[in-house]
Design an enzyme around this catalytic site. Structure first.
Site, short mmCIF file in Angstrom:
data_model
loop_
_atom_site.label_atom_id
_atom_site.label_comp_id
_atom_site.label_asym_id
_atom_site.label_seq_id
_atom_site.Cartn_x
_atom_site.Cartn_y
_atom_site.Cartn_z
CG HIS A 1 -26.21 -41.83 -43.90
ND1 HIS A 1 -27.03 -41.80 -42.89
CD2 HIS A 1 -26.40 -41.00 -44.83
CE1 HIS A 1 -27.98 -40.78 -43.35
NE2 HIS A 1 -27.59 -40.12 -44.52
CB CYS B 1 -26.75 -37.12 -42.87
SG CYS B 1 -28.27 -36.96 -43.55
CG HIS C 1 -25.94 -37.09 -47.30
ND1 HIS C 1 -26.50 -38.40 -46.98
CD2 HIS C 1 -25.09 -37.29 -48.32
CE1 HIS C 1 -26.23 -38.99 -47.77
NE2 HIS C 1 -25.17 -38.56 -48.51
CG ASP D 1 -30.18 -35.94 -47.71
OD1 ASP D 1 -30.36 -36.85 -48.40
OD2 ASP D 1 -29.77 -36.37 -46.59
CG HIS D 2 -34.50 -36.85 -47.65
ND1 HIS D 2 -34.98 -37.35 -46.70
CD2 HIS D 2 -33.55 -37.72 -48.24
CE1 HIS D 2 -34.16 -38.45 -46.33
NE2 HIS D 2 -33.35 -38.70 -47.50
CE1 TYR E 1 -31.75 -39.02 -52.38
CE2 TYR E 1 -33.55 -40.17 -50.95
CZ TYR E 1 -32.27 -39.57 -51.22
OH TYR E 1 -31.50 -39.64 -50.00
#
Ligand code: DNO
Length: 346
Positions: free
Chosen positions: A198, A236, A263, A308-309, A322
């Site tokens: 990551h 990401c 991501h 992702d978030h 999340y």
């Protein structure tokens, strides 16, 4: 492309049943959460995750994360035994059908934000990073606590740790990363697992700590450390995209064959090194999410993807970044883009 969703185990308010109801969901992304970093995960725990997921028609093919201990990153006397445990975890996860492991090599902090509840005009809230606020923070003051933050540090242990990293510097961190990769990548190869590092989030050094996985130049260096397919990337977009100098679409074209996990999220830049997280669609932020998905399609991406978030919307309370609602909207948006791109390319 296989759509996935992160799940934090039995304590996650977002249940497996909820995840299974999100359209196009293939696999969960999870981990064993009750074993201290540097130790071996039991087969019972690993298989337990797999069985619970299967009961909801979900695969368990991605682990995020098998954490890398500070001892490995520092290359100290405990590093070798932690690397051995890491290799054993890879073997056990491979036996259980896991195909991809996400990890990071960020010293001390994992992802870092200055605000976890930025109030938006529409009543939602989001995670944000403001360079000026971060510059005013003192990690040794003991007055902040953030996700990615190990609560077990005392002021003294943290001070000692920060000093060790400062002495070691970037070169030392690269060297310890190489030692780690030389040990784990061959094991991953033999276990049918792709390792996916990551990027640093944010993609620049914070609090004087070295951070080395943040742009095209160090991706090139990273991939050559062990030049095998299993030594790959978690792409990401929110992390890399925090630096506007990173041309994400170009990076996908350059590194596509080594991207094993994507991501996808969007952020909005408002100032130098200052951004907040927004809903996934392109028009909501500064990143071209359509262009990113198209580039992934063009390089033949067949790995795992997760929204992702997400923001906290519709009054949801939960784990920062999340929750269920905004990530589900993200997943269906991404699946929709993918279907359109795929069909139009034929
Ligand atoms: C944050 C996540 C990171 C990620 C780790 C991977 O939301 O993307 O915490 O899981 O850096 O090891």
């Amino acid at each position: 492309m296989k759509m996935t969703f992160r799940h934090y185990g039995d304590n996650d308010p977002v249940t497996l049943e909820m995840i299974s109801q999100i359209p196009t969901m293939y696999s969960i992304v999870s981990a064993v959460y009750d074993v201290p970093v540097g130790q071996v995960w039991s087969r019972e725990s690993i298989n337990g995750i797999k069985e619970k997921a299967a009961a909801h028609n979900l695969a368990f093919e991605v682990v995020e994360s098998v954490p890398v201990s500070e001892d490995i990153k520092l290359g100290n006397e405990k590093a070798q035994s932690h690397i051995d445990a890491y290799c054993e975890n890879i073997r056990r996860l491979g036996e259980a059908g896991v195909k991809c492991i996400c990890y990071n090599f960020m010293p001390v902090f994992d992802w870092f934000r200055s605000t976890l509840e930025r109030k938006e005009a529409d009543g939602s809230n989001s995670l944000a990073y403001n360079e000026k606020e971060v510059a005013a923070l003192d990690p040794l003051s003991g007055n902040f606590s953030l996700p990615g933050w190990d609560e077990s540090y005392t002021k003294d242990s943290l001070r000692a740790l920060l000093a060790q990293y400062e002495t070691m510097g970037e070169e030392g961190l690269w060297k310890n990363l190489q030692t780690f990769l030389e040990a784990v990548i061959p094991v991953a190869h033999g276990s049918g697992i792709k390792m996916a590092i990551h990027p640093d989030d944010p993609p620049w050094g914070i609090f004087g700590l070295p951070r080395i996985i943040s742009n095209e130049e160090n991706y090139k260096k990273f991939l050559k450390l062990v030049d095998m397919e299993e030594n790959g990337l978690t792409f990401c977009t929110g992390s890399l995209g925090a630096n506007p100098d990173n041309d994400l679409i170009d990076m996908i074209h350059k590194f596509g064959d080594r991207i094993h996990f994507a991501h996808i999220r969007n952020i909005k830049h408002t100032d130098y090194r200052t951004f907040h997280e927004v809903a996934h669609p392109t028009e909501c932020g500064s990143l071209d999410i359509f262009g990113i998905m198209k580039a992934l399609h063009e390089v033949g991406f067949d790995g795992y993807m997760r929204p992702d978030h997400g923001r906290m919307i519709w009054g949801e309370k939960g784990r920062y970044g999340y929750g269920l609602f905004d990530r589900s909207l993200g997943a269906t948006y991404l699946a929709g883009l993918w279907e359109a791109i795929d069909k139009m390319s034929k």
